[in-house]
Design a protein around this motif. Sequence first.
Motif, PDB file in Angstrom:
ATOM      1  N   GLU A   1      64.931  20.519  -5.984  1.00  0.00           N
ATOM      2  CA  GLU A   1      65.042  19.064  -6.050  1.00  0.00           C
ATOM      3  C   GLU A   1      64.284  18.410  -4.897  1.00  0.00           C
ATOM      4  OE1 GLU A   1      66.011  15.344  -7.477  1.00  0.00           O
ATOM      5  OE2 GLU A   1      66.204  17.294  -8.468  1.00  0.00           O
ATOM      6  N   ALA A   2      64.418  18.968  -3.697  1.00  0.00           N
ATOM      7  CA  ALA A   2      63.775  18.387  -2.512  1.00  0.00           C
ATOM      8  C   ALA A   2      62.260  18.526  -2.552  1.00  0.00           C
ATOM      9  CB  ALA A   2      64.331  19.028  -1.241  1.00  0.00           C
ATOM     10  N   TRP A   3      61.769  19.626  -3.149  1.00  0.00           N
ATOM     11  CA  TRP A   3      60.335  19.920  -3.106  1.00  0.00           C
ATOM     12  C   TRP A   3      59.591  19.534  -4.384  1.00  0.00           C
ATOM     13  CZ3 TRP A   3      57.606  21.382   1.094  1.00  0.00           C
ATOM     14  CH2 TRP A   3      58.325  21.835   2.203  1.00  0.00           C
ATOM     15  N   LYS A   4      60.292  18.946  -5.371  1.00  0.00           N
ATOM     16  CA  LYS A   4      59.689  18.758  -6.696  1.00  0.00           C
ATOM     17  C   LYS A   4      58.476  17.833  -6.689  1.00  0.00           C
ATOM     18  CE  LYS A   4      62.838  15.036  -8.111  1.00  0.00           C
ATOM     19  NZ  LYS A   4      63.922  14.652  -9.035  1.00  0.00           N
ATOM     20  N   SER A   5      58.410  16.884  -5.753  1.00  0.00           N
ATOM     21  CA  SER A   5      57.281  15.942  -5.753  1.00  0.00           C
ATOM     22  C   SER A   5      56.238  16.262  -4.685  1.00  0.00           C
ATOM     23  CB  SER A   5      57.797  14.510  -5.547  1.00  0.00           C
ATOM     24  OG  SER A   5      58.424  14.398  -4.280  1.00  0.00           O
ATOM     25  N   ALA A   6      56.353  17.421  -4.043  1.00  0.00           N
ATOM     26  CA  ALA A   6      55.441  17.774  -2.948  1.00  0.00           C
ATOM     27  C   ALA A   6      54.041  18.084  -3.474  1.00  0.00           C
ATOM     28  CB  ALA A   6      55.984  18.967  -2.167  1.00  0.00           C
ATOM     29  N   GLU A   7      53.056  17.322  -3.004  1.00  0.00           N
ATOM     30  CA  GLU A   7      51.670  17.610  -3.386  1.00  0.00           C
ATOM     31  C   GLU A   7      51.242  18.985  -2.891  1.00  0.00           C
ATOM     32  OE1 GLU A   7      47.328  15.605  -2.640  1.00  0.00           O
ATOM     33  OE2 GLU A   7      49.012  14.235  -2.928  1.00  0.00           O
ATOM     34  N   LEU A   8      51.860  19.444  -1.831  1.00  0.00           N
ATOM     35  CA  LEU A   8      51.608  20.778  -1.276  1.00  0.00           C
ATOM     36  C   LEU A   8      51.774  21.870  -2.333  1.00  0.00           C
ATOM     37  CD1 LEU A   8      51.253  22.413   1.450  1.00  0.00           C
ATOM     38  CD2 LEU A   8      53.732  22.464   1.563  1.00  0.00           C
ATOM     39  N   LEU A   9      52.713  21.661  -3.281  1.00  0.00           N
ATOM     40  CA  LEU A   9      53.021  22.672  -4.291  1.00  0.00           C
ATOM     41  C   LEU A   9      52.518  22.291  -5.684  1.00  0.00           C
ATOM     42  CD1 LEU A   9      56.709  23.502  -3.241  1.00  0.00           C
ATOM     43  CD2 LEU A   9      54.598  24.616  -2.497  1.00  0.00           C
TER      44      LEU A   9
ATOM     45  N   ASP B   1      68.119  18.395  10.165  1.00  0.00           N
ATOM     46  CA  ASP B   1      68.936  18.358   8.957  1.00  0.00           C
ATOM     47  C   ASP B   1      68.237  17.559   7.859  1.00  0.00           C
ATOM     48  OD1 ASP B   1      71.038  18.691   7.280  1.00  0.00           O
ATOM     49  OD2 ASP B   1      72.468  17.474   8.387  1.00  0.00           O
ATOM     50  N   LEU B   2      67.320  18.223   7.139  1.00  0.00           N
ATOM     51  CA  LEU B   2      66.562  17.582   6.062  1.00  0.00           C
ATOM     52  C   LEU B   2      66.745  18.372   4.767  1.00  0.00           C
ATOM     53  CD1 LEU B   2      63.169  16.881   7.882  1.00  0.00           C
ATOM     54  CD2 LEU B   2      64.871  15.169   7.213  1.00  0.00           C
ATOM     55  N   PRO B   3      66.661  17.713   3.604  1.00  0.00           N
ATOM     56  CA  PRO B   3      66.752  18.447   2.332  1.00  0.00           C
ATOM     57  C   PRO B   3      65.682  19.534   2.201  1.00  0.00           C
ATOM     58  CG  PRO B   3      66.946  16.080   1.946  1.00  0.00           C
ATOM     59  CD  PRO B   3      66.563  16.248   3.394  1.00  0.00           C
ATOM     60  N   THR B   4      64.498  19.306   2.774  1.00  0.00           N
ATOM     61  CA  THR B   4      63.415  20.285   2.691  1.00  0.00           C
ATOM     62  C   THR B   4      63.585  21.449   3.671  1.00  0.00           C
ATOM     63  OG1 THR B   4      62.168  18.751   4.078  1.00  0.00           O
ATOM     64  CG2 THR B   4      61.633  18.782   1.727  1.00  0.00           C
TER      65      THR B   4
ATOM     66  N   ASN C   1      58.000   7.328  14.013  1.00  0.00           N
ATOM     67  CA  ASN C   1      57.202   6.690  12.966  1.00  0.00           C
ATOM     68  C   ASN C   1      57.188   7.581  11.728  1.00  0.00           C
ATOM     69  OD1 ASN C   1      56.154   4.296  14.356  1.00  0.00           O
ATOM     70  ND2 ASN C   1      55.107   5.763  15.675  1.00  0.00           N
ATOM     71  N   VAL C   2      57.291   6.972  10.565  1.00  0.00           N
ATOM     72  CA  VAL C   2      57.182   7.721   9.320  1.00  0.00           C
ATOM     73  C   VAL C   2      55.736   8.183   9.145  1.00  0.00           C
ATOM     74  CG1 VAL C   2      57.319   7.542   6.801  1.00  0.00           C
ATOM     75  CG2 VAL C   2      59.106   6.522   8.230  1.00  0.00           C
ATOM     76  N   SER C   3      55.552   9.437   8.707  1.00  0.00           N
ATOM     77  CA  SER C   3      54.211   9.989   8.505  1.00  0.00           C
ATOM     78  C   SER C   3      53.793   9.850   7.042  1.00  0.00           C
ATOM     79  CB  SER C   3      54.187  11.471   8.895  1.00  0.00           C
ATOM     80  OG  SER C   3      53.011  12.093   8.417  1.00  0.00           O
TER      81      SER C   3
ATOM     82  N   ILE D   1      54.880  16.467   1.303  1.00  0.00           N
ATOM     83  CA  ILE D   1      56.167  17.167   1.260  1.00  0.00           C
ATOM     84  C   ILE D   1      57.212  16.358   0.504  1.00  0.00           C
ATOM     85  CG2 ILE D   1      58.033  18.122   2.652  1.00  0.00           C
ATOM     86  CD1 ILE D   1      55.998  18.960   4.701  1.00  0.00           C
ATOM     87  N   GLN D   2      57.649  15.247   1.068  1.00  0.00           N
ATOM     88  CA  GLN D   2      58.689  14.457   0.422  1.00  0.00           C
ATOM     89  C   GLN D   2      58.683  13.048   0.988  1.00  0.00           C
ATOM     90  OE1 GLN D   2      62.847  14.940   1.546  1.00  0.00           O
ATOM     91  NE2 GLN D   2      63.427  15.226  -0.589  1.00  0.00           N
ATOM     92  N   LYS D   3      58.831  12.069   0.122  1.00  0.00           N
ATOM     93  CA  LYS D   3      58.923  10.676   0.549  1.00  0.00           C
ATOM     94  C   LYS D   3      60.171  10.500   1.421  1.00  0.00           C
ATOM     95  CE  LYS D   3      57.654   6.250   0.109  1.00  0.00           C
ATOM     96  NZ  LYS D   3      56.408   5.786   0.737  1.00  0.00           N
ATOM     97  N   THR D   4      60.004   9.895   2.574  1.00  0.00           N
ATOM     98  CA  THR D   4      61.126   9.681   3.485  1.00  0.00           C
ATOM     99  C   THR D   4      61.964   8.491   3.024  1.00  0.00           C
ATOM    100  OG1 THR D   4      59.806  10.513   5.331  1.00  0.00           O
ATOM    101  CG2 THR D   4      61.774   9.264   5.882  1.00  0.00           C
ATOM    102  N   ASP D   5      63.236   8.750   2.773  1.00  0.00           N
ATOM    103  CA  ASP D   5      64.170   7.676   2.442  1.00  0.00           C
ATOM    104  C   ASP D   5      64.844   7.237   3.745  1.00  0.00           C
ATOM    105  OD1 ASP D   5      66.077   5.952   1.538  1.00  0.00           O
ATOM    106  OD2 ASP D   5      67.101   7.366   0.205  1.00  0.00           O
TER     107      ASP D   5
END
Length: 442
Positions: A391-399, A122-125, A65-67, A74-78
């Motif tokens: 690029e992978a972390w640019k939209s992370a609310e965590l950061l 194997d994830l961009p993050t 399941n998508v979280s 962290i990152q929107k799951t595509d």
Amino acid sequence: MTIQQHKGIYTFHTSFGKISALKENGVIKAKSIRYARSQRFKKPESLEYTENHKIPEKTPVCPQNVSPLLDRLIQKTDVEQFEPDESPQFLTITRPENFNEDEKLPVIVWIHGGSYEIGCGDLPTSDPSIWVKEQNIIVVSISYRLGLFGFLGGNEERPANLGLYDMIAALEWIKKYINDFGGDSENITLFGQSSGGDAIAHLMISEGTDNLFRRAIIHSAPLGFRINRQKMSSEFYRKTDLLKDEPDPLKMIESYVNFLPSFRKYGLKTSMPFCTQYGYPPLCREEESIAKWKKNAGTYDVLIGSNQDETAFYVKTAKEGIYTYLPHKILNKIVRKTTESIYEKPARIFAENFAAGGGNIYQFVIQSTLQNNYIGASHCVDLPLIFENKEAWKSAELLKDVPWEYIQENGKKLRALWAEFARTGAISEDSERPEILKLRKV
């Protein structure tokens, strides 16, 4: 090692077969190599040879399941980038583009987190490219069965710990074939975060792992959740029995979440419904675990630790529930108390027990030194430090309140220290420390 290049595609000629790889950002990546196969609720069967490995268009993942929480933090799951596979035993090898054919590089095996329920290797993050280039190492990222398929069982029909067996099969493959990619099969370090770190701690006391690795780097392992789980696991196992023969794995994972509210009576550990299970192979009984870690202390070098504000990830960014109405001072107390009970105290007990057994172990804490950082050094904040990928972390609310230059500056120093540990099993007093790190030899 024999490697050929043709039209941007590299081919490793290995004793496992021909393996295709791509050059990306100064590294060579052999993506999604199948290391084993499995039938539902069966142990993995290792593969001895591949006819001709080709890189798949989509990344294979265990059905999950998508979280929404991780999507936001962290990152929107595509989902279009992934292909669900009930037999998700794949690994990706990332090695430097430039290398000396006679050199054998240290190998770090990445075991991803996600509460034994979500994620893949194997994830961009969790792209190790920058680390691999900087430190001249090889990183192998592994995927394994999750949730109902890998971490909930109770009898021969549905065995427990199948995800652990997948990891062991991956380590056997790496031990056997990594020399063909320029890696040193005698210098393998396991590196895991969250449930991945918890898994590594348990691989250290699992049957069938002798000589498969030498060192362990354990980040943010929720070791406070590992004990007194039997009743909850048994109840979860019984309630999901009706799903075991469902032909569609996606329906299985959509359905089991309906049972989760009934487990709230078991307290905080309910937030991690899947886990390794003591008393089932390849693990010992729960009451034997501490002694077994102590007994095995001379076998492994260990680096273990957590972040200063682990649970702020969940407590301070909640969009609903009791936490949204509490004052800041109360939230800070909740974060401190839960971080200590789930992560810090269990890691300290683990480290002191391991050292008492004669083991070589370091303990660390990652903290935030920024003034205006609302959630501080929360769970997962260590990931962009190790796996720097703007690029992978640019939209992370965590950061959200963290300048990227801060991540880069501290991350480079942290990556150097962790690579030093992977090479030698030690961290020199003279090695430069990032300002965010507290580190001690136990």
